[in-house]
Design a protein around this motif. Structure first.
Motif, PDB file in Angstrom:
ATOM      1  N   CYS A   1      -7.859   0.761   6.321  1.00  0.00           N
ATOM      2  CA  CYS A   1      -7.062   1.502   5.347  1.00  0.00           C
ATOM      3  C   CYS A   1      -7.842   2.751   4.937  1.00  0.00           C
ATOM      4  O   CYS A   1      -8.970   2.635   4.419  1.00  0.00           O
TER       5      CYS A   1
ATOM      6  N   VAL B   1      -3.979   5.663  -1.279  1.00  0.00           N
ATOM      7  CA  VAL B   1      -3.890   5.275   0.132  1.00  0.00           C
ATOM      8  C   VAL B   1      -3.232   6.380   0.955  1.00  0.00           C
ATOM      9  O   VAL B   1      -2.225   6.962   0.545  1.00  0.00           O
TER      10      VAL B   1
ATOM     11  N   LEU C   1       0.811  -1.219   0.000  1.00  0.00           N
ATOM     12  CA  LEU C   1       0.000   0.000   0.000  1.00  0.00           C
ATOM     13  C   LEU C   1       0.843   1.267   0.000  1.00  0.00           C
ATOM     14  O   LEU C   1       0.327   2.354  -0.244  1.00  0.00           O
TER      15      LEU C   1
END
Length: 424
Positions: free
Chosen positions: A418, A328, A322
């Protein structure tokens, strides 16, 4: 030519007194002041879901002896004395009710404005509205009383007036919400059936994405308060789409229909909602498709992280897929009771966008996120990725959405979260 009022010295402006200043002229009722006169115009109000007219707002129009139009502002500002405002307000309602029967619509609502001055002095000049309904044999259930968002010192008086019209069987609407003096406190106190959002709000929403993003939340809050929502002042297809996207109930504006003085054609005023819905559905499906493609990619990355966490890797090691993903911001682990385990892992983008002004909120070790929906939804649906709607992140002061999933690790259940930047 200045618009002037010629008032008799009556102390009571009851229906019969007002009637002296109105005259039937073929297919309309006109109010006279010297050589000036007033007439009604009606603007259709549409239900988006029903795709048809469900009401009409009554508007006043003025004309002098030379045939020149007099603006509504000039009509009401010509004489600002209390007596003049109350008299004119009552005369307008007399004209509107008398003219509405010529529209030929015996089902839909008639929206009537009442001035704050009339509200504050409703007992001073005698009874009126109940007698007016009786004069025209008009069903009060078809009347929507619009209370303008305007400062009134005596809020109890405003509540009493609202209760009075409700007791007659009328609906109550707060008009021009979002302009100047509007606030949710008045919504809580009056419990209006309808809230009309001021035209300035839809204009701002079409120019400012932040305002546009706030619209659905505001409409949802008003719905939760027990009110239907109308957006007025819609002039373009773009604004109509924003209204539809915000889940409002009713729309009004030049894009759908202008106010009309020709009473014979108003009932036949239709709008091609099917075409508008086709455009809206196509835009929505394309947006959903793009969003789904993006979410599918992000979900696949998250499942890679989960597999690595299950294999005993630390969050820092497992979240490496990520780190360079542009969408992200951060990732973190929670216990099912909401407590955060360890430190938050920032992506490259998260690191680049750290705002020093929010540094007191940066360290989230041992923070408790049980209040967050993304945690509780993950607990209710184990091993399935949950996705929130956009919201304001307290740890970064920016808009984001969160993906969360409950999984079994070697030392018990955990929830992986996330945060993604919201760029829609």
């Amino acid at each position: 030519m200045a618009f002037s009022l010629r008032l008799v010295e009556e102390t009571s402006f009851d229906v019969q007194t007002i009637k002296q200043y109105a005259s039937h002229n073929y297919d309309e009722v006109v109010g006279f002041y010297k050589t000036n006169f007033l007439r009604s115009a009606f603007q259709p109000i549409y239900s988006i879901a029903h795709k048809r007219v469900v009401g009409y707002e009554a508007l006043i129009r003025g004309q002098n002896s030379k045939g020149n139009r007099i603006s509504p502002y000039d009509i009401f500002s010509a004489d600002k004395s209390e007596r003049a405002v109350v008299f004119l307000d009552r005369l307008c309602r007399y004209l509107h009710l008398g003219n509405f029967k010529f529209v030929g619509d015996d089902i839909n609502w008639l929206y009537l404005n009442i001035s704050p001055t009339s509200i504050c002095n409703r007992h001073k000049y005698g009874l009126y509205f109940e007698d007016l309904l009786e004069e025209y044999n008009f069903d009060p259930s078809r009347v929507v009383i619009e209370i303008v968002e305007h400062p009134i010192n005596d809020e109890q008086l405003l509540m009493d007036v609202s209760d009075y019209f409700k007791s007659l069987g009328c609906l109550i609407a707060i008009d021009d919400f979002g302009a100047g003096y509007s606030n949710f406190e008045r919504v809580w106190k009056l419990s209006p059936h309808i809230v009309k959002l001021d035209r300035s709000m839809i204009e701002q929403a079409s120019r400012d994405k932040k305002v546009k993003d706030l619209f659905p939340g505001m409409v949802s809050l008003l719905h939760q308060a027990g009110s239907l929502v109308l957006i007025e002042g819609i002039e373009t297809e773009e604004q109509a789409i924003i209204a539809m996207d915000s889940d409002v109930d009713f729309v009004q504006g030049f894009y759908f229909a202008k106010p009309m003085e020709n009473l014979k054609i108003i009932k036949d005023c239709q709008f091609p909602f099917d075409t508008l819905f086709d455009t809206y559905k196509e835009m929505t499906m394309e947006r959903e498709k793009q969003g789904q493609n993006s979410i599918t990619f992000q979900k696949n990355l998250i499942m890679q992280v989960i597999d690595r966490l299950k294999n005993g890797e630390s969050l820092e090691e497992a979240s490496s897929p990520l780190k360079e993903e542009e969408s992200v911001i951060r990732s973190y682990l929670l216990l099912p009771d909401g407590r955060q385990v360890g430190s938050t892992q920032l992506s490259d983008r998260g690191m680049d966008n750290v705002d020093a002004r929010f540094k007191p909120l940066e360290d989230a070790k041992s923070a408790d996120w049980f209040r967050r929906h993304y945690l509780r939804r993950a607990i209710m649906h184990p091993e399935q990725i949950q996705v929130t709607r956009p919201y304001l992140s307290i740890t970064g002061g920016h808009m984001c959405l969160t993906m969360s999933i409950l999984f079994n690790s070697s030392d018990g259940e955990k929830v992986f979260c996330c945060d993604l930047i919201n760029e829609q």
